[in-house]
Design an enzyme around this catalytic site. Structure first.
Site, short mmCIF file in Angstrom:
data_model
loop_
_atom_site.label_atom_id
_atom_site.label_comp_id
_atom_site.label_asym_id
_atom_site.label_seq_id
_atom_site.Cartn_x
_atom_site.Cartn_y
_atom_site.Cartn_z
CG ASP A 38 6.07 -4.56 -3.86
OD1 ASP A 38 4.86 -4.80 -4.05
OD2 ASP A 38 6.91 -5.47 -3.64
CG ASP A 64 11.82 -5.62 3.99
OD1 ASP A 64 10.69 -5.83 4.48
OD2 ASP A 64 12.76 -6.43 4.09
CB VAL A 65 6.42 -3.22 5.17
CG1 VAL A 65 5.92 -2.47 3.95
CG2 VAL A 65 6.06 -4.70 5.11
CG ASN A 91 -1.96 -4.91 -0.52
OD1 ASN A 91 -2.94 -5.64 -0.61
ND2 ASN A 91 -0.91 -5.05 -1.33
CE1 TYR A 156 -1.59 -14.33 4.29
CE2 TYR A 156 -3.71 -15.26 4.90
CZ TYR A 156 -2.96 -14.39 4.14
OH TYR A 156 -3.59 -13.56 3.24
CE LYS A 160 -2.85 -11.09 5.84
NZ LYS A 160 -2.53 -9.73 5.35
CB THR A 191 -2.90 -12.65 -6.07
OG1 THR A 191 -2.67 -13.28 -4.81
CG2 THR A 191 -4.21 -11.88 -6.03
N1 LIG Z 1 -5.09 -13.14 -2.51
C1 LIG Z 1 -5.91 -13.52 -1.54
O1 LIG Z 1 -6.68 -14.48 -1.66
C2 LIG Z 1 -5.94 -12.76 -0.24
C3 LIG Z 1 -6.95 -13.08 0.68
C4 LIG Z 1 -6.98 -12.41 1.89
C5 LIG Z 1 -6.04 -11.44 2.17
N2 LIG Z 1 -5.08 -11.15 1.26
C6 LIG Z 1 -4.09 -10.14 1.64
O2 LIG Z 1 -4.07 -9.11 0.67
C7 LIG Z 1 -2.75 -8.57 0.58
C8 LIG Z 1 -2.29 -8.61 -0.87
O3 LIG Z 1 -2.24 -9.97 -1.28
P1 LIG Z 1 -2.10 -10.40 -2.81
O4 LIG Z 1 -2.85 -11.68 -2.92
O5 LIG Z 1 -2.40 -9.28 -3.70
O6 LIG Z 1 -0.54 -10.78 -2.83
P2 LIG Z 1 0.60 -10.63 -3.94
O7 LIG Z 1 1.61 -11.66 -3.64
O8 LIG Z 1 0.01 -10.57 -5.31
O9 LIG Z 1 1.19 -9.16 -3.61
C9 LIG Z 1 1.83 -8.89 -2.39
C10 LIG Z 1 2.85 -7.80 -2.62
O10 LIG Z 1 3.48 -7.52 -1.37
C11 LIG Z 1 4.86 -7.35 -1.61
N3 LIG Z 1 5.63 -7.63 -0.40
C12 LIG Z 1 5.88 -8.83 0.19
N4 LIG Z 1 6.66 -8.67 1.27
C13 LIG Z 1 6.93 -7.35 1.37
C14 LIG Z 1 7.69 -6.57 2.27
N5 LIG Z 1 8.37 -7.11 3.29
N6 LIG Z 1 7.72 -5.22 2.08
C15 LIG Z 1 7.06 -4.64 1.04
N7 LIG Z 1 6.34 -5.35 0.15
C16 LIG Z 1 6.27 -6.68 0.31
C17 LIG Z 1 5.20 -8.34 -2.73
O11 LIG Z 1 6.41 -8.00 -3.39
C18 LIG Z 1 3.97 -8.22 -3.61
O12 LIG Z 1 4.13 -7.22 -4.60
C19 LIG Z 1 -1.88 -9.39 1.54
O13 LIG Z 1 -1.78 -8.73 2.78
C20 LIG Z 1 -2.66 -10.67 1.68
O14 LIG Z 1 -2.38 -11.34 2.88
C21 LIG Z 1 -4.99 -11.79 0.06
#
Ligand SMILES: NC(=O)c1ccc[n+]([C@@H]2O[C@H](COP(=O)([O-])OP(=O)(O)OC[C@H]3O[C@@H](n4cnc5c(N)ncnc54)[C@H](O)[C@@H]3O)[C@@H](O)[C@H]2O)c1
Length: 263
Positions: A38, A64-65, A91, A156, A160, A191
């Protein structure tokens, strides 16, 4: 020295929060050695400490991805410590509010580089190890915003949508090497990511004023009457990671309380 461990190893990006943290904890409970990657070192260390406290093996690797060098270092360190990588959960992601007209180039590039390029960089780094082992599973996180037109979420949604295309394409290339690639498409889960969208007027809840009202309005739009939980998304991710899904690849798996069933 051959330091290959006997338990499977999974790398979870964005493991410090939300769906990534739930997935790391679930897979750790199923016997995986979990590498928590992360951009936030504190949060991923916290999740790794929880996994270790529960009796598992885990590593927290600040990554950092969007940075190909850091991604290569993540994979090098994982192979060095565990000797194998059985699964990658792509993720890590960031949210973003704005229509195609509102979003500026810096924001577009930030979102595309994290949510799409980051997934490609991680897949590119792990695939040589997986194809050599003739075994592996990659799960990429997409979103229902890739399937339907949602308001004011241009960058976004584009990222996706790219994840779905990349999933199908990579699955085709690596199937002959025994590696599977699937996409999970969550509906809305509360989240920090969605909190940020609501705070920024993401529009999920229409004109509702407070975040609580927006969450409740958004949940009412789901046939099952509520938003999902991170744990409910992690169960699909864990299934696709497991051998129970051995004949499933190149597919898009929607977990959304029925939301896309109603258009
Ligand atoms: N929450 C939703 O409703 C939802 C819906 C559809 C898809 N998603 C997808 O699910 C995944 C997780 O989402 P979430 O809601 O748990 O988000 P979140 O914000 O709770 O967690 C995301 C994590 O990614 C990390 N991150 C951000 N940029 C980064 C980088 N450059 N390198 C490494 N880590 C990085 C952040 O520090 C965080 O810990 C994401 O890809 C999001 O797009 C979420």
């Amino acid at each position: 020295m051959n330091n290959t461990c006997s338990e499977p190893v999974v790398v979870v990006t964005g493991a410090g929060s939300g769906i990534g943290a739930a997935t790391a904890l679930r897979l750790g409970g199923q016997g995986y050695q979990v590498v928590c990657a992360d951009v936030s070192p504190d949060r991923s260390a916290e999740v790794a400490e929880k996994l270790i406290a529960n009796g598992g093996r885990a590593d927290a690797v600040p990554t950092d991805v969007t940075d190909g060098k850091q991604v290569q270092q993540l994979v090098g360190r994982t192979i060095g410590r565990f000797g194998r990588i059985d699964a990658l959960i792509n993720n890590a992601g960031v949210g973003s509010v704005g229509s195609a007209v509102e979003v500026d180039e810096a924001e577009w590039n930030r979102v595309l580089s994290t949510n799409l390029t980051g997934a490609w960089l991680c897949a590119r780094a792990v695939l040589p190890h997986m194809t050599q082992a003739r075994r592996g599973s990659i799960v990429n996180l997409s979103s229902i915003t890739a399937l339907h037109g949602y308001p004011r979420i241009a960058a976004y949604s584009a990222a996706k949508g790219g994840i779905i295309a990349l999933t199908r394409q990579m699955a085709r290339d690596v199937a002959e090497h025994g590696v599977r690639v699937n996409a999970v498409v969550p509906g809305t889960v509360h989240t920090p990511l969605t909190q940020g969208l609501w705070d920024g007027g993401g529009g999920f809840g229409g004109s509702a004023a407070t975040v609580d009202e927006q969450v409740s309005a958004a949940g009412a739009g789901y046939p099952l009457g509520r938003l999902g939980t991170a744990d409910e998304i992690s169960s699909m991710i864990a299934f696709l990671t497991s051998d129970a899904a051995a004949w499933i690849t190149g597919q898009v798996h929607v977990v959304d309380g029925g939301r896309t069933a109603i258009g």
